[in-house]
Design a protein around this motif. Structure first.
Motif, mmCIF file in Angstrom:
data_model
loop_
_atom_site.group_PDB
_atom_site.id
_atom_site.type_symbol
_atom_site.label_atom_id
_atom_site.label_comp_id
_atom_site.label_asym_id
_atom_site.label_seq_id
_atom_site.Cartn_x
_atom_site.Cartn_y
_atom_site.Cartn_z
ATOM 1 N N GLY A 224 117.332 9.732 32.340
ATOM 2 C CA GLY A 224 118.098 8.808 33.173
ATOM 3 C C GLY A 224 119.520 9.276 33.401
ATOM 4 N N ALA A 225 120.139 9.861 32.371
ATOM 5 C CA ALA A 225 121.509 10.366 32.512
ATOM 6 C C ALA A 225 121.560 11.531 33.500
ATOM 7 C CB ALA A 225 122.051 10.796 31.151
ATOM 8 N N VAL A 226 120.573 12.413 33.439
ATOM 9 C CA VAL A 226 120.544 13.547 34.367
ATOM 10 C C VAL A 226 120.298 13.055 35.798
ATOM 11 C CG1 VAL A 226 119.350 15.682 34.999
ATOM 12 C CG2 VAL A 226 119.818 15.173 32.587
ATOM 13 N N ILE A 227 119.393 12.097 35.968
ATOM 14 C CA ILE A 227 119.141 11.533 37.298
ATOM 15 C C ILE A 227 120.407 10.877 37.847
ATOM 16 C CG2 ILE A 227 117.910 9.674 38.496
ATOM 17 C CD1 ILE A 227 115.457 10.397 36.788
ATOM 18 N N ALA A 228 121.153 10.168 36.987
ATOM 19 C CA ALA A 228 122.414 9.552 37.418
ATOM 20 C C ALA A 228 123.420 10.621 37.835
ATOM 21 C CB ALA A 228 122.988 8.692 36.294
ATOM 22 N N ALA A 229 123.473 11.719 37.102
ATOM 23 C CA ALA A 229 124.386 12.815 37.443
ATOM 24 C C ALA A 229 124.011 13.442 38.784
ATOM 25 C CB ALA A 229 124.374 13.868 36.335
ATOM 26 N N GLU A 230 122.716 13.600 39.020
ATOM 27 C CA GLU A 230 122.263 14.135 40.309
ATOM 28 C C GLU A 230 122.647 13.190 41.451
ATOM 29 O OE1 GLU A 230 118.249 16.383 38.566
ATOM 30 O OE2 GLU A 230 118.120 14.383 39.445
ATOM 31 N N TRP A 231 122.522 11.897 41.199
ATOM 32 C CA TRP A 231 122.753 10.875 42.230
ATOM 33 C C TRP A 231 124.228 10.772 42.618
ATOM 34 C CZ3 TRP A 231 125.609 6.353 42.356
ATOM 35 C CH2 TRP A 231 125.294 5.446 43.386
ATOM 36 N N ILE A 232 125.140 10.941 41.645
ATOM 37 C CA ILE A 232 126.552 10.629 41.889
ATOM 38 C C ILE A 232 127.292 11.726 42.655
ATOM 39 C CG2 ILE A 232 127.635 11.634 39.823
ATOM 40 C CD1 ILE A 232 129.183 8.966 39.535
ATOM 41 N N ILE A 233 126.719 12.902 42.732
ATOM 42 C CA ILE A 233 127.392 14.006 43.429
ATOM 43 C C ILE A 233 127.679 13.610 44.886
ATOM 44 C CG2 ILE A 233 127.110 16.362 44.303
ATOM 45 C CD1 ILE A 233 127.658 16.306 41.354
ATOM 46 N N GLY A 234 128.918 13.794 45.301
ATOM 47 C CA GLY A 234 129.315 13.491 46.669
ATOM 48 C C GLY A 234 129.691 12.044 46.922
ATOM 49 N N LYS A 235 129.640 11.208 45.886
ATOM 50 C CA LYS A 235 129.961 9.788 46.055
ATOM 51 C C LYS A 235 131.333 9.477 45.484
ATOM 52 C CE LYS A 235 125.189 8.125 46.166
ATOM 53 N NZ LYS A 235 124.529 9.453 46.162
ATOM 54 N N THR A 236 131.902 8.356 45.916
ATOM 55 C CA THR A 236 133.189 7.884 45.426
ATOM 56 C C THR A 236 133.054 6.427 45.026
ATOM 57 O OG1 THR A 236 134.403 9.370 46.904
ATOM 58 C CG2 THR A 236 135.610 7.493 46.024
ATOM 59 N N GLY A 237 133.494 6.096 43.817
ATOM 60 C CA GLY A 237 133.459 4.715 43.392
ATOM 61 C C GLY A 237 132.966 4.559 41.965
ATOM 62 N N VAL A 238 132.921 3.302 41.531
ATOM 63 C CA VAL A 238 132.410 2.939 40.205
ATOM 64 C C VAL A 238 131.026 2.337 40.396
ATOM 65 C CG1 VAL A 238 132.774 1.536 38.151
ATOM 66 C CG2 VAL A 238 134.738 2.527 39.350
ATOM 67 N N PHE A 239 130.043 2.905 39.731
ATOM 68 C CA PHE A 239 128.659 2.513 39.955
ATOM 69 C C PHE A 239 127.975 2.134 38.643
ATOM 70 C CE2 PHE A 239 129.834 5.781 43.081
ATOM 71 C CZ PHE A 239 129.625 5.081 44.262
ATOM 72 N N THR A 240 126.762 1.581 38.783
ATOM 73 C CA THR A 240 125.924 1.286 37.635
ATOM 74 C C THR A 240 124.535 1.873 37.882
ATOM 75 O OG1 THR A 240 124.990 -0.794 38.483
ATOM 76 C CG2 THR A 240 127.148 -0.923 37.386
ATOM 77 N N MET A 241 123.674 1.735 36.892
ATOM 78 C CA MET A 241 122.305 2.220 37.061
ATOM 79 C C MET A 241 121.543 1.398 38.102
ATOM 80 S SD MET A 241 121.615 5.034 35.592
ATOM 81 C CE MET A 241 119.824 5.116 35.435
ATOM 82 N N LYS A 242 121.999 0.195 38.376
ATOM 83 C CA LYS A 242 121.374 -0.569 39.473
ATOM 84 C C LYS A 242 121.548 0.154 40.790
ATOM 85 C CE LYS A 242 121.627 -5.311 37.667
ATOM 86 N NZ LYS A 242 122.023 -6.696 37.975
ATOM 87 N N ASP A 243 122.703 0.760 40.983
ATOM 88 C CA ASP A 243 122.935 1.527 42.195
ATOM 89 C C ASP A 243 122.044 2.770 42.229
ATOM 90 O OD1 ASP A 243 125.186 -0.083 43.203
ATOM 91 O OD2 ASP A 243 126.255 0.718 41.468
ATOM 92 N N VAL A 244 121.956 3.450 41.093
ATOM 93 C CA VAL A 244 121.150 4.668 41.019
ATOM 94 C C VAL A 244 119.684 4.363 41.333
ATOM 95 C CG1 VAL A 244 120.338 6.539 39.517
ATOM 96 C CG2 VAL A 244 122.710 5.719 39.344
ATOM 97 N N LEU A 245 119.170 3.273 40.782
ATOM 98 C CA LEU A 245 117.762 2.920 40.937
ATOM 99 C C LEU A 245 117.492 1.997 42.108
ATOM 100 C CD1 LEU A 245 116.893 2.315 37.177
ATOM 101 C CD2 LEU A 245 116.453 4.351 38.526
ATOM 102 N N ASN A 246 118.580 1.524 42.768
ATOM 103 C CA ASN A 246 118.440 0.612 43.899
ATOM 104 C C ASN A 246 117.627 -0.626 43.538
ATOM 105 O OD1 ASN A 246 118.889 -0.234 46.558
ATOM 106 N ND2 ASN A 246 117.001 0.725 47.309
ATOM 107 N N ILE A 247 118.031 -1.252 42.411
ATOM 108 C CA ILE A 247 117.351 -2.479 41.966
ATOM 109 C C ILE A 247 118.386 -3.584 41.803
ATOM 110 C CG2 ILE A 247 115.456 -1.292 40.808
ATOM 111 C CD1 ILE A 247 116.895 -1.666 38.166
ATOM 112 N N GLY A 248 117.899 -4.819 41.749
ATOM 113 C CA GLY A 248 118.767 -5.958 41.508
ATOM 114 C C GLY A 248 119.551 -6.374 42.732
#
Length: 233
Positions: free
Chosen positions: A209-233
């Motif tokens: 999950g940490a590696v997937i989050a690292a892959e996801w955040i590249i090129g983005k700006t802001g403070v995020f959570t795993m809900k953003d990474v997984l597009n849930i909630g």
């Protein structure tokens, strides 16, 4: 992707294995706050210790390096990290648990709390079980679960460790050798008991999950959570 591992204990080593298997390069791996140039990395993953985490995160944000942090026990400075991220137009994700399954469990916990909020006969408690080397208690995951109940259930206003009083959600923390992590939410009445449980079988889920989050955040700006990474909630 070039990754800096800030904290190279058992979790850092597991992250390293998974990151390499997904085609990434580990350019920094350290348990020290000094002796490396964070700018060599495209992204940093922090699984350090509570008194090192904020310095690690600040160093990344001050050097325009996106940072993922799974270290718990430092959240008294979380708002400072958020402010620094916003000031520097950086990218930051903190999660008490990066496991994909646990983040689905967080959502189930909130849904169940909403369903149970008017059923006053049911009393809620949370139990967490971890390995004996875990430094903090209760776990960050248990605290996130407690906050999810409190936000969605009218009966509880706060949580406490090993204490059960009116409007207080009790958390029990157990430490047993070689247990990666188990969390149990129990709703109990005189008539019956409802439980939801997540049991980790290894550290692999947290690391992936940490590696997937690292892959996801590249090129983005802001403070995020795993809900953003997984597009849930």
């Amino acid at each position: 992707m070039k990754i800096a591992l800030l904290g190279y204990g058992r979790m850092g080593q597991t992250i390293e294995q998974i990151a390499i298997s997904r085609g990434h390069d580990i350019v920094i791996k350290t348990s020290s706050n000094t002796g490396y140039n964070i700018k060599e990395a495209d992204v940093a993953i922090d699984f350090s210790i509570p008194n090192a985490a904020f310095n690690n995160i600040s160093n990344c944000l001050n050097n325009d390096v996106p940072v993922i942090s799974g270290t718990t026990g430092w959240l008294d400075k979380y708002n400072e990290a958020v402010s620094l991220c916003e000031k520097n137009k950086g990218a930051f994700i903190y999660a008490s648990n990066f496991s994909l399954g646990v983040n689905i469990f967080f959502e189930l916990n909130e849904i169940l709390a909403k369903m149970m909020t008017k059923l006053d006969d049911y009393k809620v408690d949370i139990e967490e079980i971890h390995h004996t080397k875990k430094l903090d208690a209760p776990s960050g995951t248990a605290i996130t679960l407690a906050e999810g109940v409190i936000k969605n259930h009218s009966q509880y206003s706060n949580w406490k460790l090993d204490e059960s009083t009116e409007n207080i959600l009790p958390i029990t923390a157990k430490r047993i050798p070689d247990v990666p992590g188990t969390h149990i939410i129990t709703y109990k009445s005189d008539i019956d008991t409802i439980k939801i449980e997540h049991e980790a079988h290894s550290r692999q889920g947290f690391a992936l999950g940490a590696v997937i989050a690292a892959e996801w955040i590249i090129g983005k700006t802001g403070v995020f959570t795993m809900k953003d990474v997984l597009n849930i909630g």
